[in-house]
Design a protein around this motif. Sequence first.
Motif, PDB file in Angstrom:
ATOM      1  N   GLN A   9       0.831  -1.208   0.000  1.00 25.41           N
ATOM      2  CA  GLN A   9       0.000   0.000   0.000  1.00 25.41           C
ATOM      3  C   GLN A   9       0.864   1.256   0.000  1.00 25.41           C
ATOM      4  OE1 GLN A   9      -2.686  -0.602   3.327  1.00 25.41           O
ATOM      5  NE2 GLN A   9      -4.180  -1.632   2.006  1.00 25.41           N
ATOM      6  N   LEU A  10       1.907   1.250   0.807  1.00 25.64           N
ATOM      7  CA  LEU A  10       2.799   2.409   0.843  1.00 25.64           C
ATOM      8  C   LEU A  10       3.522   2.588  -0.488  1.00 25.64           C
ATOM      9  CD1 LEU A  10       4.176   2.018   4.455  1.00 25.64           C
ATOM     10  CD2 LEU A  10       2.708   3.866   3.609  1.00 25.64           C
ATOM     11  N   GLN A  11       3.879   1.485  -1.118  1.00 26.33           N
ATOM     12  CA  GLN A  11       4.520   1.567  -2.430  1.00 26.33           C
ATOM     13  C   GLN A  11       3.551   2.176  -3.446  1.00 26.33           C
ATOM     14  OE1 GLN A  11       5.706  -2.180  -4.141  1.00 26.33           O
ATOM     15  NE2 GLN A  11       7.137  -1.198  -5.539  1.00 26.33           N
ATOM     16  N   ALA A  12       2.299   1.761  -3.412  1.00 22.36           N
ATOM     17  CA  ALA A  12       1.303   2.324  -4.328  1.00 22.36           C
ATOM     18  C   ALA A  12       1.134   3.819  -4.098  1.00 22.36           C
ATOM     19  CB  ALA A  12      -0.038   1.604  -4.159  1.00 22.36           C
ATOM     20  N   LEU A  13       1.121   4.229  -2.842  1.00 22.23           N
ATOM     21  CA  LEU A  13       0.949   5.643  -2.516  1.00 22.23           C
ATOM     22  C   LEU A  13       2.236   6.444  -2.684  1.00 22.23           C
ATOM     23  CD1 LEU A  13      -1.345   5.282   0.605  1.00 22.23           C
ATOM     24  CD2 LEU A  13      -2.003   6.045  -1.681  1.00 22.23           C
TER      25      LEU A  13
END
Length: 107
Positions: A9-13
């Motif tokens: 999720q952090l990578q996507a954001l």
Amino acid sequence: MDIEIAARQLQALGNTTRLQIYRTLVRAGHGGLPVAQVQARVDLPASTLSHHLKTLIQQGLLRQERRGTTLICHAEYPAMTALLGFLGDECCADEGCAVPLPEQQAE
């Protein structure tokens, strides 16, 4: 929350365009926004927007629902809350200070 989910999720954001899309939908509230309105607000070609929406949906940060011929995008607030909690819940845990979050300080 599983650390692998949080990392994805952090990578996507971590992409500025996806973060802009996500913030736009978080600001929109629970009613979400039609894809055309998201596109107008972030000023992206439809194919580029579709690519970024797909990534955010795959990571559980957004969902889409069809209303007639309109596709509505929604932020998944429980996923956002879980991710923020994952990042903040153990603040200073090894130090033993348990720093209160800002909303806890007002109490």
